[in-house]
Design an enzyme around this catalytic site. Structure first.
Site: not given
Ligand code: 6PG
Length: 500
Positions: A79, A187, A81, A133, A15, A107, A194-195, A190-191
């Protein structure tokens, strides 16, 4: 098509999107001889161009790619998920030999990783899931990586991953996370964080723009200043850049041309779903997921704006003083967002036996990843000081920071609510905090209601057991009015004996 390095590649990547390609280039920069596979010849050509002079090979034929690798082979997939991961594994397995290592660096949902680990290991190969990440830049110059599962296989890969990881204070931002799908679980959380942080930044933009009537240049300055202080973070850093980026060929920001409908790939939603399964509240993250969804109802939003009038106007506040409160409010909400994510990790560690070390996780999030920030240093200190800390808000230093920042949060939330300016992430964070510091919640009423309409039972203060009462007036005979103790905890249990 292939481009071949001098020595046999010790690592293969499947990938070659930007992440996969950049990770390979990063490895090559650190002296590792590596190879990449992609069906798309254009991606191989790009790898050859960007990797010119480096020990990188590219292949469009999977068998040739695999057979050229040093043994035992180490192959990582980057690749999308989902089912593609399964089909790549299925294609790969017949080409591998027992003892070879497959790594899923995408992911993937942690339950898929659990399932794949079992199946791949049963077939005689090593397998581990690893969260990666940092986006394109991180992959190229130092990501944060969260490997979990097969420890033996990770130990083989450790020197490579430690070499390419982001480094903070001389320490690589990668560590073995825990057994099973622990790496992908961490991870995912973590996301989720992030959100939450992204939602808070977007709401801050609304306050500055709509609430305070500031122009883009002034908004950019606020984010720049914040990023120079205690709020320093990767997400604020890129936000300040976005406020300086003009639409090509124009004199206005590209940002102003972008549709206000947020997309997602699912990891934030998974975080909320799992949190609900584990009965562990992460309302700021839930709100962030919900608000991305709400943003997609553009036509309905426009219709409702027409029917009810625009949601908000300028806030009746003095800008200078309010900006100080906003900084506090953001800081407070950011702390709460991380705290929710960390508590979810702690709960999952117990429920899924992940053996997570939260200090180590905070440590590897300090560099390379999307949620890296100055505050992660405080989180690291908190869990380093008290490894079993039940909640980040219990830490003494965090307590002090929260107590200082919470008045700002109240001022901002109150002003916004009065003016009709939507700040759902800020509000969810404040309500979460206020609820968590409520020793007696009104939930006794919910229990009474549940028992009233469905005989779902309740528990009593200072008395062991589970009880049911016949609440309705039409059954007023003395026996039925008695509170009765039921045998077991749970819904719809038959009362067994009157409780005198
Ligand atoms: C990272 C990010 C990454 C993620 C994007 C998009 O840690 O590098 O979390 O893995 O894919 O942030 O996420 P969304 O499309 O769900 O916003």
């Amino acid at each position: 098509m292939s481009v071949t390095p001098a020595s046999k590649p010790s690592f293969g990547m499947i990938g070659l999107g930007t992440m996969g390609r950049n990770l390979l280039l990063n490895m090559a920069d650190h002296g590792f001889s590596v190879a990449g596979y992609d069906k798309d010849a254009a991606k191989i050509a790009l790898l050859a161009k960007e990797g010119a002079g480096k020990p990188v090979a590219g292949f469009t034929d999977l068998a040739t790619f695999v057979s050229g690798l040093q043994t035992p082979r180490a192959v990582m997939m980057l690749v999308p998920a989902g089912p593609i991961v399964d089909s790549v594994i299925a294609e790969l397995q017949p080409l591998l030999a027992p003892g070879d290592i497959i790594i899923d660096g995408g992911n993937s949902h942690f339950t898929d990783t659990e399932r794949r680990a079992k199946a791949v290991e049963a077939a005689g190969f090593h397998f581990f899931g690893m969260g990666v990440s940092g986006g394109e830049e991180g992959a190229r110059f130092g990501p944060s990586m969260m490997p979990g599962g097969d420890k033996e296989a990770y130990r083989v890969m450790q020197p490579l991953f430690e070499a390419i990881a982001a480094q903070v204070e001389g320490q690589p931002c990668v560590t073995y996370i825990g057994p099973g799908a622990a790496g992908h679980f961490v991870k995912m959380v973590h996301n989720g964080i992030e959100y939450g942080l992204m939602q808070l930044i977007a709401e801050t933009y609304a306050v500055l723009k709509t609430g305070l009537g500031m122009d883009n240049a002034a908004i950019g300055q606020v984010f720049t200043q914040w990023n120079e202080g205690r709020l320093q973070s990767f997400l604020l850093d890129i936000t300040k850049d976005i406020f300086g980026f003009m639409a090509p060929g124009t004199n206005h920001l590209l940002l102003d041309d972008i549709k206000d409908e947020a997309r997602s790939k699912g990891t934030g939603k998974w975080t909320s779903q799992v949190a609900m399964d584990l009965e562990l509240p992460v309302p700021t993250i839930d709100t962030a997921v919900a608000l991305r969804d709400l943003s997609k109802y553009k036509a309905l939003r426009e219709q409702l704006a027409g029917l009810y009038g625009p949601a908000a106007g300028k806030l009746p506040v003095e800008r200078g003083a309010f900006l100080g409160q906003l900084e506090q409010a953001f800081y407070f909400s950011m702390v709460i967002t991380y705290a929710q994510g960390m508590q979810l990790l702690s709960k999952a560690s117990t429920d899924f036996s992940y053996e997570l070390n939260l200090a180590d996780i905070a440590k590897i999030w300090r560099g390379g990843c999307i949620i890296r920030s100055g505050f992660l240093g405080e989180i690291f200190n908190a869990y380093q000081h008290t490894p079993g800390l039940a909640h980040l808000l219990l830490d003494e230093q965090v307590q002090q920071l929260v107590n200082e920042a919470v008045p700002g949060s109240r001022a901002v939330v109150a002003a916004a609510a009065t003016a009709g300016l939507a700040l759902p992430g800020y509000m969810a964070s404040l309500s979460y905090f206020d609820t968590f510091r409520t020793a007696r919640m009104p939930s006794n009423l919910i229990q009474a209601q549940r028992d009233y309409f469905g005989a779902h039972t309740y528990e009593l203060i200072g008395k062991e057991g589970v009880f049911h009462t016949q609440w309705t007036p039409e059954h007023e005979d003395a026996a039925n009015k008695q509170q009765v103790q039921v045998q077991e905890h749970g819904a719809d249990k038959e009362p067994v004996k009157p409780n005198s």
